[in-house]
Scaffold this active site. Sequence first.
Site, PDB file in Angstrom:
ATOM      1  CB  ILE A  99      31.467  27.971  45.555  1.00 10.89           C
ATOM      2  CG1 ILE A  99      31.021  28.493  46.923  1.00 10.89           C
ATOM      3  CG2 ILE A  99      30.364  27.155  44.882  1.00 10.89           C
ATOM      4  CD1 ILE A  99      29.997  29.612  46.853  1.00 10.89           C
ATOM      5  CD  GLU A 100      37.067  22.796  44.341  1.00 13.01           C
ATOM      6  OE1 GLU A 100      38.184  23.029  44.809  1.00 13.01           O
ATOM      7  OE2 GLU A 100      36.648  21.638  44.114  1.00 13.01           O
ATOM      8  CG  ASN A 101      31.001  24.817  37.896  1.00 10.10           C
ATOM      9  OD1 ASN A 101      31.270  24.243  36.852  1.00 10.10           O
ATOM     10  ND2 ASN A 101      29.798  25.210  38.216  1.00 10.10           N
ATOM     11  CB  ALA A 102      32.331  19.997  36.746  1.00  7.66           C
TER      12      ALA A 102
ATOM     13  CE1 TYR B 200      38.625  21.517  39.079  1.00 13.14           C
ATOM     14  CE2 TYR B 200      39.329  20.870  36.880  1.00 13.14           C
ATOM     15  CZ  TYR B 200      39.053  20.539  38.191  1.00 13.14           C
ATOM     16  OH  TYR B 200      39.201  19.252  38.624  1.00 13.14           O
TER      17      TYR B 200
ATOM     18  CD  GLU C 119      40.695  34.518  49.101  1.00 14.98           C
ATOM     19  OE1 GLU C 119      39.891  33.581  48.848  1.00 14.98           O
ATOM     20  OE2 GLU C 119      41.898  34.459  48.801  1.00 14.98           O
TER      21      GLU C 119
ATOM     22  CB  CYS D 162      38.543  32.622  45.692  1.00 14.04           C
ATOM     23  SG  CYS D 162      39.596  31.970  44.390  1.00 14.04           S
TER      24      CYS D 162
END
Length: 141
Positions: free
Chosen positions: A48-51, A53, A60, A58
């Site tokens: 799950i990304e976010n602006a 970083y 896992e 991750c």
Amino acid sequence: MKLDQKKIDLLYQKAKDAMQNSYSPYSNFKVGAALLTKDGKIYTGTNIENASYGLSMCAERTAIFKAVSEGEKNFEALVVIGETDEPISPCGACRQVIAEFGVENIILTNLKKDLKIMTVEELLPYGFSGKDLNDQNSDNR
């Protein structure tokens, strides 16, 4: 503990399915994970990304944190999958979290189903653990 092929295949599919839920608009790099508890429950995770970083998570760690938040702490296996040429390699933070919770079998893979099965010691040699903290505290008494 040796995993049988049926468990590996099930975890592979669960991780692959989780990968489809990836929120990765910045990197377009999808990762999935499936974590098997010793009593047979499976927890999945995706990246799950976010602006910003540094706030990204991750796959896992998502799977492990979901399981721990539900009271689980005994893990038999973790499968991690990505769209990579070779079996995917976890980042350092994930390696440390995997070691913290003593996952017995770590299975790194890709969409071609190339598998690399590892122990925690192989994944993170000379890892840092709570034992190191306990040893340090006992030396200072």
